[in-house]
Design an enzyme around this catalytic site. Structure first.
Site, PDB file in Angstrom:
ATOM      1  N   GLY A 132       0.791  -1.308  -0.154  1.00 61.49           N
ATOM      2  CA  GLY A 132      -0.066  -0.015  -0.182  1.00 61.49           C
ATOM      3  C   GLY A 132       0.832   1.283   0.056  1.00 61.49           C
ATOM      4  O   GLY A 132       2.025   1.178   0.178  1.00 61.49           O
ATOM      5  N   HIS A 133       0.083   2.292  -0.139  1.00 64.27           N
ATOM      6  CA  HIS A 133       0.703   3.724  -0.370  1.00 64.27           C
ATOM      7  C   HIS A 133       1.476   3.984   0.829  1.00 64.27           C
ATOM      8  O   HIS A 133       1.109   3.772   1.978  1.00 64.27           O
ATOM      9  CB  HIS A 133      -0.093   4.671  -0.731  1.00 64.27           C
ATOM     10  CG  HIS A 133      -1.261   4.758   0.239  1.00 64.27           C
ATOM     11  ND1 HIS A 133      -2.487   4.152   0.147  1.00 64.27           N
ATOM     12  CD2 HIS A 133      -1.551   5.824   1.181  1.00 64.27           C
ATOM     13  CE1 HIS A 133      -3.416   4.535   1.299  1.00 64.27           C
ATOM     14  NE2 HIS A 133      -2.772   5.455   1.933  1.00 64.27           N
ATOM     15  N   ASN A 134       2.855   4.740   0.740  1.00 68.40           N
ATOM     16  CA  ASN A 134       3.601   5.370   1.876  1.00 68.40           C
ATOM     17  C   ASN A 134       4.122   4.080   2.765  1.00 68.40           C
ATOM     18  O   ASN A 134       5.018   4.515   3.783  1.00 68.40           O
ATOM     19  CB  ASN A 134       2.789   5.993   2.826  1.00 68.40           C
ATOM     20  CG  ASN A 134       2.002   7.200   2.330  1.00 68.40           C
ATOM     21  OD1 ASN A 134       2.414   7.827   1.468  1.00 68.40           O
ATOM     22  ND2 ASN A 134       1.130   7.652   2.892  1.00 68.40           N
TER      23      ASN A 134
END
Lengths: 368, 368, 368
Positions: free
Chosen positions: A260-262
């Site tokens: 997922g993002h980050n």
């Protein structure tokens, strides 16, 4: 077909040679698949030795101590740690991809892209504006690389790989078929706290705030894959929101993995198939996430930790810890619980028998 | 649009016809979607009969015993085993793909590839050197087929499918969109035993050996898909290390499934969505792996066994066995455990009440 | 690079401005990434404030109450609900895709397709016969859209997306890289009831009916994605059997999600990564399916319900309900069971100590 003298393979592997070192082998094969004297049979597992009785092959790689079996071959390589030998052996016999150097005429390359020396860009690939592709890197076929991407040298992007704009990829990175580097993060918000957000804070069993509006948070960040990373087929790594999603040097990611993002993943990690790592998770170095495991958002995992297969991690995992289960907990604790659960039927019977005894004692007490 | 007389459909289905056998129908529809007298309504489920009150359609397929409902139609086909009838019915009304025979001029075909008669290779496909594609096979659009691949006759490879070098595909195989056949196996090794390897052998709760180096084992084997196999969208089947990954005749694989390197799957299996099968697993014939289940590496599953949904199999599963849970165990045992777990609160209360009674008895004993 | 005056951003966000409203900012950055006075730092989390000590940036967005930290900047925007502000902020600074309007000459468009105004069809895309693409819609690169598809206006289909024949897509729909809309459903049947079918009806622990034949049920239906739907990378949504698979308005679907044939999902749902929804499931509005959860076939989920992460739903989930676990059950009940399981070891010891006491009492009773 390449041909190697057994002597040379022995040197490369640091293996003990027995027999004719000048004997040449052309293929590395499973005992069942041998068809020629010049096949080199791989048979570390003694269960496979039955297949060696009438094999046409005249050379084999065996484990140390399998001296007796080796006698029927013209030459044998004895190896003390089979799995480690596999790395060199398979590297030696790996069949190089058949694509040619240069840019195939059907590929679409933006004129502002900078393509390094000895790059191979296969049929029907796309490379976007201002993108830089380093020396010796290979884009197989039908790959797309968006605008403003930087790819290092000696990378290999297999057919159908998608690299989104502004992604940065180091040297010697391998990305398998149809993997996606840099899709937008799954990041949505309700104007007022919505159901999932409220349930995280309030320990409720019923939904009391509702997702009547959903707003999209755009992904301005990119993805950074460091040197020697490998990403499996159909795996997806989302771009960050304002900063970047990061995969550390030499980390290996299997197929069907979602990052997922980050998220930030350290060096030398092994992320096995079907794993999901939610947004903003922070994972240390040399961590193993076994097949089918899941890591919740914002969770931290220390160096060298192992999350066992199909385990679901909701909180942090300390350095060198081994966690198991859903929800994941220290391995010993999880296994202790499995043990006790398996004996619940007996526990219940013991309780029932005790209840009877106590009832009897009570009646006797009253009488007495 | 095709049109069929009800009589002909009745013959094809072995269904009982009631009413006008010459009546022609053009589409097979859900009761909610009927718009024309020549729609053939499918309504086995009596809950759907409410939609039949004012339907414009004049023909229907109903279950045996739904005689009363059938009276309002010009013609009805009565069927005794609805699900089996669906196979023939939907086959009859399936809309053929609109692609044309022949090779689209935008496709890139290596001159050394051998393309059979009546093959359809759509726009922007790629076919590699020495690859053989059998008669009547269809590559939709943007498919890539690597070097030295063999594909049989009458196969259908949907858009975006990737077939890697040296893969072998039988006849009548269907591969759905963006599936990947033949990515490299996820096979890495540390020079000395690393964390995951040690934890398998030693039952430790703490990591004591570290993955400071990771070496790649290359995949020299291929994938073999036998006749009549179907592979779902975005599913991935990895190539073997020195031998091949094998999928047996008529086995059907759903979307988002991951099959690891060296795995061997028998005939007539059903592998449902989101399943993960790890490397070197050996699965028998007619096995069902229900949705979301996982199979560990090197595990063996006997013929006709069923692994229920979301179950995680770590050990072997015997022939005809039905396993459930995480970790998976025989269904009765797993359900018994669910039963006891659900009653733990009550068990605890009974224990507490018993403790009070025993305390009382002890006090009385002392006094007495 | 765009530049915005802080005053204008304050207006757009409905944020409180402190300092120089005319000050211009060019990028929205994480505190660690600031390199220029004209970077606008995002630092809602006070843990990030350490990075602000020596930052070159002269503007920041902070949470209400972080007045002290704001003093070092030329201008600050104070925000009361940070996550909601992110939606507008990131939208403002989102970098538009670099593709040009019009149809790239390498794209293959069937002459019968109808392409709206201001459509962008990138390199190496395919659009099939009779397909209609609405105004302002963007097909990135190497996208394929089959025959008879309808796509609304202002949609964005990222590279490698596959849209199968007859699919209908509303306005402003976003489909991320390599997602597949409209693969065939995984729908197979045995002529007589097979193993999985029998096990659903009969509660057996052993397989007694066998899948010796497997027949394919063809998918005649399509997929309908309503307005403002978003579908993640490598996600797959299968077409219906005779009716359509439906995704309601504004529902957001993450990466690696599998939605089975005939499923119906309501409006404003959030379907997180690695979720599997089996065929014919019926899901209400504003439902959240958290990461890694699974929904069995034909199951119904009421409005506003939440299925927590990694939970496996086998039965219905009522409106506003919060379910957890495998098998999923009401959250309180699941957590209660986790509590009791964690204390099983102690429970067992208490039982053993009680057994000793009772044994002693019995002996005393006999003596007495």
């Amino acid at each position: 077909m390449p041909a190697f003298a057994l002597k040379d393979i022995a040197d490369a592997l640091d293996a003990r040679l027995s027999g004719d070192g000048a004997f040449k082998v052309e293929r590395l094969v499973h005992p069942m698949d041998a068809t020629s004297p010049h096949d080199l049979i791989l048979a570390f597992d003694t269960k496979l030795h039955a297949f060696l009785e009438n094999t046409p092959a005249k050379a084999a790689v065996l484990g140390e101590g399998q001296e007796e079996m080796g006698k029927r071959f013209a030459g044998v390589l004895f190896v003390s740690r089979p799995r480690a030998a596999m790395a060199k052996l398979t590297s030696l016999f790996a069949i190089p991809s058949s694509e040619k150097k240069g840019v195939h005429p059907s590929a679409v390359i933006d004129p502002s892209a900078k393509i390094g020396k000895n790059v191979s860009i296969g049929p029907l690939c796309y490379v976007g504006p201002r993108t830089i592709i380093g020396e010796g890197t290979r884009l197989a076929t039908q790959v797309s690389v968006g605008a403003d991407v930087k790819i290092g040298s000696d990378c290999s992007l297999y057919s159908g790989v998608r690299v989104a704009e502004r992604v940065e990829i180091g040297d010697r990175v391998i990305v398998q078929f149809n993997a996606v580097i840099g899709a937008d993060g799954f990041s949505f918000v309700t104007p007022e706290p919505g159901s999932a957000e409220t349930l995280k804070e309030k320990h409720s069993g019923k939904v009391e705030t509702f997702n009547t509006h959903i707003l999209r948070i755009h992904s301005l960040g990119a993805v950074i894959l460091s040197d020697d990373v490998e990403v499996g087929a159909c795996s997806t790594i989302d771009r960050g929101t304002v900063t970047h999603t990061r995969i550390g040097r030499n980390t290996k990611i299997d197929n069907q993995v979602q990052i997922g993002h980050n998220a930030s993943i350290g060096e030398n990690c092994l992320i096995c198939g079907n794993v999901g790592v939610a947004g903003s998770a922070q994972i240390g170095n040399r961590v193993v996430l076994a097949a089918g495991s899941g890591v919740a958002d914002h969770v931290k995992i220390g160096d060298d930790a192992v999350l066992m297969s199909a385990s679901q991690l909701g909180g942090n995992l300390p350095s060198k810890g081994v966690y198991l289960g859903a929800p994941a907990q220290p391995r010993e604790r999880a296994e202790e619980q499995f043990f006790h659960i398996a004996r619940l039927k007996v526990l219940r019977k013991r309780l029932e028998s005790l209840e009877e005894k106590v009832n009897l004692l009570e009646r006797q007490e009253k009488k007495g």
